[in-house]
Scaffold this active site. Structure first.
Site, PDB file in Angstrom:
ATOM      1  N   ARG A 139       0.841  -1.204   0.000  1.00 55.64           N
ATOM      2  CA  ARG A 139       0.000   0.000   0.000  1.00 55.64           C
ATOM      3  C   ARG A 139       0.871   1.247   0.000  1.00 55.64           C
ATOM      4  O   ARG A 139       0.602   2.196  -0.720  1.00 55.64           O
ATOM      5  CB  ARG A 139      -0.965   0.035   1.195  1.00 55.64           C
ATOM      6  N   CYS A 140       1.923   1.239   0.792  1.00 52.67           N
ATOM      7  CA  CYS A 140       2.813   2.412   0.842  1.00 52.67           C
ATOM      8  C   CYS A 140       3.460   2.685  -0.517  1.00 52.67           C
ATOM      9  O   CYS A 140       3.759   3.829  -0.856  1.00 52.67           O
ATOM     10  CB  CYS A 140       3.942   2.202   1.841  1.00 52.67           C
TER      11      CYS A 140
END
Ligand SMILES: NC(=O)NCCC[C@H](N)C(=O)O
Length: 410
Positions: A399-400
């Site tokens: 996600r990052c």
């Protein structure tokens, strides 16, 4: 004409995403400056690139359009005046205050093609890159004392954090850590000058001049009407309230902003390191963010009596609070490391809770978090694993490493 930015959930089918391929900025990490540059170890460039390419290919194979930040920025600078202004602002924000150094570096940067220049800015400029006769100041001659004019930006492959898509607009973030502050300037130029975005009048819900920090890893779009934001080591309560006020005022869709407090520590730097949405009624969670009896500090912000204020109500049970704001009767919290104390801590450290949903119930995760991945599968989630030996050294997961620009509505 379809909107270039459209994100109304964390889980709607991912159509377009922005990544940044790790580049020479990673080669400019040295042990001495690791902590300041927010790394715990030095990634091996050929392998981190191979792993990142595998991540990009995994997304493409699932039908996702992958755009690269470095290309978007280079393509935004075709107008020489815009390019000149961009370089000037970057040098100013890199603290190049001596007029002589500033002019030399500007000339140096402008001698490159757009893409090479952007890559050079991202990689950082070493003092030994300028001819010795141009180096007039004492500090410029002392390469060993500090090797860089402008610092490398090794965290750029975490495209999630400098800006966040909410609805058809963005928050362009004032980032907490000095090592990351310049990163959000890139997105400003992309939405203003890239042909794909310019002319769409993309709303900026909060810009990088707002003086309290917020980072995209804390901003989760749970539904068209609900945004959850972590109050964390990186994101301030003040920025959350300001963003909520602006969303309620300028965007008629968002009705609730849920501020979720998490412990302020390196391992849990953003909400998405401990909590992500994986399906309509399923979330990953790291058990360590819950206090005794599972209690947490959760605040629901809603439109106040006038445009400049919000009303705030307090909750302590995350499961109940999420059910309430999302109008759900059932909600599954899937524990990182399957709740095992050791596995949860080990896997959270390598982003076991940091899933990237590419469709409802379908997530991309790191292969190394096998206990959490198995647990997700047992809860009915489809898990697509990617390689993670070097990517994980920067302390961020799938996600990052991704900034969704367009998702289908759910
Ligand atoms: N959303 C995220 O949790 N992003 C990971 C950022 C890692 C990076 N080394 C940082 O400390 O900012």
């Amino acid at each position: 004409m379809s909107k270039p930015i459209h994100v109304t959930s964390e889980i709607g089918k991912l159509k377009t995403v922005m990544l940044k391929r790790p580049g020479y900025e990673v080669e400019n990490l040295t042990p001495e400056y690791l902590e300041r540059l927010l790394f715990d170890d030095i990634p091996y460039l050929p392998i981190i690139q191979e792993e990142h390419d595998y991540f990009a290919k995994t997304l493409q194979d699932e039908g996702v359009e992958v755009l690269y930040l470095e290309n978007l920025v280079a393509e935004s600078l075709t107008n020489p005046e815009v390019k000149d202004e961009f370089v000037s602002r970057m040098l100013q924000e890199s603290n190049m205050t001596s007029p002589r150094t500033y002019e030399n570096l500007k000339e140096y940067l402008l001698s490159f093609s757009n893409l090479d220049m952007v890559n050079k800015i991202m990689a950082g400029i070493r003092k030994n890159e300028l001819d010795i006769e141009k180096r007039k100041h004492l500090y410029e001659l002392m390469e060993d004392h500090y090797p860089f004019y402008t610092d490398p930006m090794p965290n750029l492959y975490f495209t999630r954090d400098p800006a966040a898509a909410i609805g058809n607009g963005l928050s362009i973030n004032n980032m907490r850590e000095p090592a990351r502050r310049r990163e959000s300037m890139f997105m400003e130029y992309v939405i203003k000058h890239h042909p794909r975005f310019a002319g769409h009048d993309i709303p900026v819900w909060l810009d990088r001049n707002y003086n309290n920090p917020i980072e995209g890893g804390d901003e989760l779009v749970l539904s068209e009407e609900v945004v959850a934001i972590g109050v964390s080591a990186r994101t301030s309560a003040k920025a959350i309230e300001k963003l909520a006020i602006n969303l309620f005022k300028k965007q008629d869709k968002v009705k609730k902003v849920v501020a979720i407090e998490i412990p302020s520590c390196r391992a849990f730097m953003h909400l998405d390191t401990v909590f992500t949405m994986v399906d309509r009624n399923s979330f990953t969670i790291h058990p360590m963010i819950q206090g005794p009896g599972g209690k947490m500090n959760i605040y629901i912000l809603e439109k106040g009596q006038d445009e400049e204020h919000v009303t705030i109500s307090y909750r302590t049970d995350i499961q109940e609070a999420l059910k309430e704001v999302l109008n759900l009767t059932e909600l599954d919290l899937i524990l990182c490391g399957n709740g095992d104390e050791i596995a949860a801590a080990r896997e959270q450290w390598n982003d076991g809770s940091n899933t990237l949903a590419i469709a409802p119930g379908v997530v991309v995760t790191y292969d190394r978090n096998y206990v959490s991945n198995q647990c997700l599968r047992e809860h009915g989630i489809k898990v697509i694993e990617i390689k993670s030996s070097e990517l994980s050294r920067g302390r961020g997961g799938p996600r990052c490493m991704s900034m969704p620009l367009v998702r289908e509505d759910i």
